[in-house]
Design a protein around this motif. Sequence first.
Motif, mmCIF file in Angstrom:
data_model
loop_
_atom_site.group_PDB
_atom_site.id
_atom_site.type_symbol
_atom_site.label_atom_id
_atom_site.label_comp_id
_atom_site.label_asym_id
_atom_site.label_seq_id
_atom_site.Cartn_x
_atom_site.Cartn_y
_atom_site.Cartn_z
ATOM 1 N N GLU B 188 0.837 -1.210 0.000
ATOM 2 C CA GLU B 188 0.000 0.000 0.000
ATOM 3 C C GLU B 188 0.870 1.257 0.000
ATOM 4 N N THR B 192 0.947 4.061 -2.856
ATOM 5 C CA THR B 192 0.657 5.456 -2.502
ATOM 6 C C THR B 192 1.764 6.377 -2.990
ATOM 7 N N ARG B 195 1.546 6.763 -6.771
ATOM 8 C CA ARG B 195 0.451 7.686 -7.121
ATOM 9 C C ARG B 195 0.878 9.123 -6.857
ATOM 10 N N CYS B 196 1.510 9.308 -5.704
ATOM 11 C CA CYS B 196 1.932 10.642 -5.281
ATOM 12 C C CYS B 196 2.885 11.275 -6.301
ATOM 13 N N ALA B 197 3.756 10.460 -6.882
ATOM 14 C CA ALA B 197 4.705 10.964 -7.880
ATOM 15 C C ALA B 197 4.060 11.038 -9.265
#
Lengths: 205, 205
Positions: B188, B192, B195-197
């Motif tokens: 996870e 995450t 996704r954040c990058a």
Amino acid sequence: MAYRKTPAELRRLDAAREHLIACATAVVAEVGWSQASVTAVADSAGIAAGSVYQHFPSKSALAVEVFRRAAGHEVEVLDEVLHGPGDPVARLASGVGVFARRALENRGLAYALLAAPAEPAVGAERLDFRRRYRALFAEVVREGTAAGQLPPQHAEITAAALTGAVGEVLAYPLGAPDGTAPDEIVAELTATVLRCAGAADPTTA
Amino acid sequence: MAYRKTPAELRRLDAAREHLIACATAVVAEVGWSQASVTAVADSAGIAAGSVYQHFPSKSALAVEVFRRAAGHEVEVLDEVLHGPGDPVARLASGVGVFARRALENRGLAYALLAAPAEPAVGAERLDFRRRYRALFAEVVREGTAAGQLPPQHAEITAAALTGAVGEVLAYPLGAPDGTAPDEIVAELTATVLRCAGAADPTTA
């Protein structure tokens, strides 16, 4: 020596305590926890250093109260925006935007609250407040997933990631200014947070 | 009193110092910074409390050395993976995965390094190491953008966000275990971070 204080005396004491907390908060924002000595705080409040101990048993107890008041106010503001009008993703974007703007407007205090080296009692408070931020973010992430705006995810882990991301980004320009304009920091941080939560199109928020 | 130490004496001193650091690290991992007293560390190393001061001028100096050694090792491991084989997004995923696995395998030490309330000298070291993490993440994010794998972004802000996200997520199961399995946390957290990058499809990494 055990006499009962009159209501007027209690009010005076209470007002003096509030004044002391406000002055201590300003000193911490200006010079940080480690430099905010009892003498510096007393000077700022216009009282003798010994008088500080009429209100707080120790420097540490005063520091904890300063932290709780200031951090408590920020968490309340975030809470209000996250529970305000709009869909979950819009509220997440607004909440982070408001939080970031406030931090960038009072960088000294924000740095003290988020990251500045502090005594262990303040560090423990900081961890406690981060748990409150995580709970707020987890709630809006869950709402976003339920509304089909965010992909299924482990909301607690995303919320911890958002809490860490926001804190670190706002500590960064504070701890080591790199000249990035506040508006750009707010916009980039908001976009990063939305990407992190998996919002489909961050630029529409 | 100013006599010169023989090479054998210097070697013995050096070995004793290394043993002391190793024991202190184990004590910190077990009980945290505030409980890791000079007496506890000395007991663990099988020496008198006074002998600790032959090697370190203060408890704080010993704590800083413990932090630097342990945190320095983690940053080197991350550095190696981020500069290893593979495209930027794959390296980012591997780096976070390796870092997270190591933290989850030694939760006590990871919590001490990442988040546990500590004296200001250790807090200052922690900020310094976070700057190193940010620099490593910023480099791989810039490479990802240059390679067309990641969207254009303010790499320094994303890197700060990733540093904060990773630290907070790994502090969370450590500070307040919620029963999530380590493999799930690693998966996870990695998703995450990607996704954040802004990685297009986290699940392919």
